[in-house]
Every structure is written in C-alpha cells, then in structure tokens.
Design a protein around this motif. Sequence first.
Motif, mmCIF file in Angstrom:
data_model
loop_
_atom_site.group_PDB
_atom_site.id
_atom_site.type_symbol
_atom_site.label_atom_id
_atom_site.label_comp_id
_atom_site.label_asym_id
_atom_site.label_seq_id
_atom_site.Cartn_x
_atom_site.Cartn_y
_atom_site.Cartn_z
ATOM 1 N N ARG A 1 1.002 -1.159 -0.014
ATOM 2 C CA ARG A 1 -0.093 -0.075 0.199
ATOM 3 C C ARG A 1 0.992 1.293 0.013
ATOM 4 N NH1 ARG A 1 -5.347 -0.605 3.461
ATOM 5 N NH2 ARG A 1 -6.107 -2.567 2.536
ATOM 6 N N LEU A 2 0.314 2.364 -0.539
ATOM 7 C CA LEU A 2 1.049 3.539 -0.741
ATOM 8 C C LEU A 2 0.938 4.103 0.725
ATOM 9 C CD1 LEU A 2 2.166 5.961 -2.145
ATOM 10 C CD2 LEU A 2 -0.245 6.917 -2.592
ATOM 11 N N SER A 3 2.170 4.323 1.398
ATOM 12 C CA SER A 3 2.163 4.794 2.638
ATOM 13 C C SER A 3 2.964 6.196 2.821
ATOM 14 C CB SER A 3 3.283 3.763 3.421
ATOM 15 O OG SER A 3 2.514 2.445 3.721
ATOM 16 N N VAL A 4 3.907 6.763 1.822
ATOM 17 C CA VAL A 4 4.439 7.891 2.000
ATOM 18 C C VAL A 4 4.666 8.530 0.771
ATOM 19 C CG1 VAL A 4 6.710 8.919 2.556
ATOM 20 C CG2 VAL A 4 6.054 6.792 3.665
ATOM 21 N N CYS A 5 4.067 9.868 0.705
ATOM 22 C CA CYS A 5 4.404 10.685 -0.578
ATOM 23 C C CYS A 5 5.155 11.919 -0.128
ATOM 24 C CB CYS A 5 2.784 11.003 -1.124
ATOM 25 S SG CYS A 5 2.036 9.761 -1.828
ATOM 26 N N LEU A 6 6.150 12.303 -0.737
ATOM 27 C CA LEU A 6 6.802 13.494 -0.732
ATOM 28 C C LEU A 6 7.063 14.070 -1.897
ATOM 29 C CD1 LEU A 6 9.702 11.616 1.611
ATOM 30 C CD2 LEU A 6 7.738 13.015 2.705
ATOM 31 N N PRO A 7 6.724 15.578 -1.860
ATOM 32 C CA PRO A 7 7.029 16.261 -2.960
ATOM 33 C C PRO A 7 8.658 16.308 -3.284
ATOM 34 C CG PRO A 7 6.346 17.658 -1.336
ATOM 35 C CD PRO A 7 6.340 16.153 -0.680
ATOM 36 N N VAL A 8 8.875 16.438 -4.772
ATOM 37 C CA VAL A 8 10.264 16.662 -5.020
ATOM 38 C C VAL A 8 10.369 18.055 -5.295
ATOM 39 C CG1 VAL A 8 11.985 16.100 -6.765
ATOM 40 C CG2 VAL A 8 10.565 14.222 -5.972
ATOM 41 N N PRO A 9 11.304 18.727 -4.730
ATOM 42 C CA PRO A 9 11.500 20.162 -5.155
ATOM 43 C C PRO A 9 12.047 20.242 -6.555
ATOM 44 C CG PRO A 9 13.022 19.546 -3.214
ATOM 45 C CD PRO A 9 12.143 18.214 -3.662
ATOM 46 N N ALA A 10 11.458 21.338 -7.187
ATOM 47 C CA ALA A 10 11.810 21.737 -8.273
ATOM 48 C C ALA A 10 13.180 21.894 -8.910
ATOM 49 C CB ALA A 10 10.985 22.964 -8.825
#
Length: 79
Positions: free
Chosen positions: A16-25
């Motif tokens: 299951r999807l557990s972590v989502c982190l935005p990638v800095p541009a």
Amino acid sequence: MSQSLQVAGYDKRTERLSVCLPVPATLFETARSLASVGADDDGGGSYPLEPQAAVSLGLKMKQGLNPDLYDWFLEPRGD
C-alpha cells in the motif's frame, strides 16, 4: 517543466502507498535521472527507484527514504 513530481513509498509488507513526498523543482532533473526517465519521456508514469537511487535522492531531499521498508517510485504529483 510544469509538472510536479513526488517520491512515493509503498510498504513492502502490504504493498500500500504509505509515503508521498514532493520533489523540489530544483531536483527534478536529478530525480528523473535517478529513476532512469528518458529525456524524450514526458514523465507521466510511475518509475521505480533502485534502493541506492532512493537513498541518494532522499539525501538530496533531506528525507530518509528507507529502501528496507518501502519500494520507492518517482511519480507525477496530482496537485
């Protein structure tokens, strides 16, 4: 690039999807390279990160991306 990216961690036990982190541009090109996204690819898919690539990207993002607990992918972010 107008698209936003994220690294997504899927729990190895449950898948299951557990972590989502935005990638800095500022790290988009690095992230695309680490995920082996081709230059002619629009980046609209989900790209697996090898364990060492996940660790490397995590260090650049100042996040701990644990490849023992999660399978990591570079994905477009649905803002």
